[in-house]
Design a protein around this motif. Structure first.
Motif, short mmCIF file in Angstrom:
data_model
loop_
_atom_site.label_atom_id
_atom_site.label_comp_id
_atom_site.label_asym_id
_atom_site.label_seq_id
_atom_site.Cartn_x
_atom_site.Cartn_y
_atom_site.Cartn_z
N ARG A 7 27.21 45.21 30.30
CA ARG A 7 26.82 44.25 29.27
C ARG A 7 27.88 43.17 29.06
O ARG A 7 27.68 42.27 28.25
CB ARG A 7 26.56 44.96 27.94
N LYS A 8 28.99 43.27 29.76
CA LYS A 8 30.07 42.33 29.56
C LYS A 8 30.07 41.27 30.65
O LYS A 8 29.80 41.55 31.81
CB LYS A 8 31.42 43.06 29.56
N ARG A 9 30.37 40.06 30.27
CA ARG A 9 30.43 38.96 31.22
C ARG A 9 31.65 39.14 32.12
O ARG A 9 32.77 39.27 31.65
CB ARG A 9 30.52 37.62 30.46
N ARG A 10 31.41 39.19 33.41
CA ARG A 10 32.48 39.44 34.36
C ARG A 10 32.90 38.13 35.02
O ARG A 10 32.09 37.44 35.62
CB ARG A 10 32.00 40.43 35.42
N LEU A 11 34.18 37.80 34.86
CA LEU A 11 34.70 36.56 35.41
C LEU A 11 35.18 36.77 36.84
O LEU A 11 35.98 37.66 37.11
CB LEU A 11 35.85 36.04 34.54
N ARG A 12 34.68 35.97 37.74
CA ARG A 12 35.13 36.02 39.12
C ARG A 12 36.44 35.25 39.26
O ARG A 12 36.66 34.22 38.63
CB ARG A 12 34.08 35.40 40.05
N SER A 13 37.31 35.75 40.10
CA SER A 13 38.58 35.10 40.36
C SER A 13 38.44 34.17 41.56
O SER A 13 37.57 34.35 42.42
CB SER A 13 39.65 36.15 40.64
N GLY A 14 39.30 33.17 41.63
CA GLY A 14 39.35 32.31 42.80
C GLY A 14 40.04 32.98 43.98
O GLY A 14 39.99 32.46 45.09
N LEU A 15 40.69 34.12 43.71
CA LEU A 15 41.35 34.85 44.79
C LEU A 15 40.33 35.52 45.69
O LEU A 15 39.28 35.95 45.24
CB LEU A 15 42.28 35.91 44.20
N ARG A 16 40.67 35.63 46.95
CA ARG A 16 39.86 36.38 47.90
C ARG A 16 40.54 37.71 48.21
O ARG A 16 41.71 37.89 47.90
CB ARG A 16 39.68 35.57 49.19
N GLN A 17 39.79 38.62 48.80
CA GLN A 17 40.35 39.94 49.10
C GLN A 17 41.64 39.82 49.92
O GLN A 17 42.62 40.53 49.66
CB GLN A 17 39.33 40.78 49.86
N GLN A 18 41.66 38.92 50.88
CA GLN A 18 42.83 38.79 51.75
C GLN A 18 44.03 38.17 51.04
O GLN A 18 45.13 38.14 51.61
CB GLN A 18 42.49 38.00 53.01
N ASP A 19 43.83 37.66 49.81
CA ASP A 19 44.93 37.09 49.04
C ASP A 19 45.63 38.14 48.17
O ASP A 19 46.61 37.81 47.49
CB ASP A 19 44.42 35.98 48.12
N VAL A 20 45.13 39.36 48.18
CA VAL A 20 45.63 40.40 47.29
C VAL A 20 46.10 41.60 48.11
O VAL A 20 45.34 42.16 48.90
CB VAL A 20 44.55 40.85 46.29
N ASP A 21 47.36 41.97 47.93
CA ASP A 21 47.89 43.18 48.55
C ASP A 21 48.10 44.26 47.50
O ASP A 21 48.23 43.97 46.31
CB ASP A 21 49.22 42.90 49.27
N VAL A 22 48.14 45.50 47.98
CA VAL A 22 48.27 46.66 47.09
C VAL A 22 49.52 47.44 47.45
O VAL A 22 49.76 47.73 48.64
CB VAL A 22 47.03 47.58 47.19
N TRP A 23 50.31 47.76 46.45
CA TRP A 23 51.50 48.62 46.59
C TRP A 23 51.20 49.90 45.80
O TRP A 23 50.89 49.85 44.61
CB TRP A 23 52.71 47.89 46.03
N ILE A 24 51.31 51.05 46.45
CA ILE A 24 51.15 52.35 45.79
C ILE A 24 52.52 52.99 45.67
O ILE A 24 53.24 53.13 46.66
CB ILE A 24 50.19 53.26 46.58
N GLU A 25 52.87 53.37 44.45
CA GLU A 25 54.23 53.84 44.17
C GLU A 25 54.28 55.34 43.88
O GLU A 25 53.59 55.84 42.98
CB GLU A 25 54.78 53.07 42.95
N ALA A 26 55.04 56.06 44.66
CA ALA A 26 55.49 57.43 44.39
C ALA A 26 54.39 58.45 44.10
O ALA A 26 54.48 59.17 43.11
CB ALA A 26 56.52 57.41 43.26
N PRO A 27 53.35 58.55 44.92
CA PRO A 27 52.39 59.64 44.73
C PRO A 27 53.09 60.98 44.98
O PRO A 27 53.98 61.08 45.82
CB PRO A 27 51.31 59.37 45.76
N ALA A 28 52.64 62.02 44.25
CA ALA A 28 53.30 63.33 44.36
C ALA A 28 52.46 64.36 45.09
O ALA A 28 52.94 65.46 45.35
CB ALA A 28 53.66 63.84 42.97
N ASP A 29 51.21 64.04 45.41
CA ASP A 29 50.30 65.01 46.01
C ASP A 29 49.58 64.37 47.19
O ASP A 29 49.00 63.29 47.05
CB ASP A 29 49.29 65.49 44.96
#
Length: 302
Positions: A141-163
């Motif tokens: 029910r909430k208005r979702r704002l699209r970003s001008g970023l594309r998937q390839q413009d965003v990287d992911v860093w995962i920090e210190a998983p324990a399992d």
């Protein structure tokens, strides 16, 4: 939205490891969780064993039935207004899904939007956590704002998983939501290791046979490539994810977990928290991370 309006039903769930994961996914959103079977067990004698209800018993008292399954007619969880009455949310077996007769019984079939990667599903408990988060936050029910970023413009860093299982499941989600690489800080040696048991567990959880995600050591990350950070750690601090607006930038790094490098790197940073309904429940690593990546995936351009 009152969380008590909902019940999570895990249908024909295999593997004892999935049961506490589903219970955690439900508890995060204040849901009751039942495990049920779609068919009576052989030689049951009409009795229901503990933790294995008939579907009819599990659905008792529910006015609305939602099945979570990817079909041609599925509605995105981000486009579906959550019902206001007592609702059952059914997730099915990871391999076989929800039986067709149960899908026909459902009032609505919903799905989690994913990238076209060849992977048809993520871990069932992670899928449940994402779906329940969307419903309790009533994101449809909430208005979702699209970003001008594309998937390839965003990287992911995962920090210190324990399992290794938690990390593997999150890596599966990352690939399903369109990322082709992630950076991993691995001080607990749950991925970059020579321990064969850990390797088998982490790769199995990531479904490595079909998951082509490149997992790179965090040391290979070049900070000069980014002009903004989005940080989500386990301290539940920051702006609610349900109201997230991605920063205006050319290149964004999303950090899941507390990283000293990210804190001190000097880049423009914003903090976000996964605002699930019951904040007294510690979320599993795979659940909070998968919710974060699913929401961001929905905001990115093609």
């Amino acid at each position: 939205m009152k969380a008590g309006h909902f019940k999570l039903i895990g249908l024909d769930i295999e593997g004892d490891w999935n049961k506490p994961l589903l219970a955690n996914a439900a508890a995060m959103s204040g849901f009751q969780c039942d495990l049920a079977r779609s068919e009576p067990p052989l030689n049951a004698g009409g009795c229901e064993s503990a933790g294995s209800l008939s579907l009819e018993t599990a659905l008792d008292g529910c006015c609305h039935i939602i099945a979570c399954e990817t079909t041609r007619s599925s509605v995105s969880i981000y486009d579906f207004p959550a019902p206001r009455d007592r609702t059952a949310v059914i997730v099915g077996n990871e391999k076989n899904g929800i039986p067709r007769r149960v899908l026909k019984q459902a009032d609505t079939v919903v799905s989690i939007p994913m990238a076209q990667t060849g992977l048809s599903s993520i871990n069932v408990a992670a899928a449940a956590a994402i779906t329940l988060y969307a419903f309790t936050g009533d994101l449809g029910r909430k208005r979702r704002l699209r970003s001008g970023l594309r998937q390839q413009d965003v990287d992911v860093w995962i920090e210190a998983p324990a399992d290794p299982n938690e990390l593997g499941s999150l890596l599966l989600s990352a690939y399903a939501f369109g990322w082709r690489r992630v950076f991993l800080s691995d001080p607990h040696r749950v991925w970059f290791t020579e321990d064969r048991r850990v390797i088998l567990e982490s790769r199995a959880a990531a479904r490595r046979a079909g998951n082509l995600l490149a997992v790179l050591p965090a040391e290979k990350l070049d900070p000069s490539r980014y002009d903004a950070l989005l940080m989500c750690d386990g301290n539940r601090q920051g702006s609610p994810l349900s109201r997230l607006r991605l920063p205006e930038c050319r290149r964004l790094l999303v950090v899941f977990g507390t990283s000293d490098w990210a804190i001190n790197c000097g880049l423009s940073a914003a903090d976000v928290t996964v605002d699930y309904a019951d904040r007294t429940v510690p979320a599993r690593f795979r659940h909070a991370g998968s919710i974060l990546l699913s929401v961001i995936h929905q905001m990115l351009g093609a």
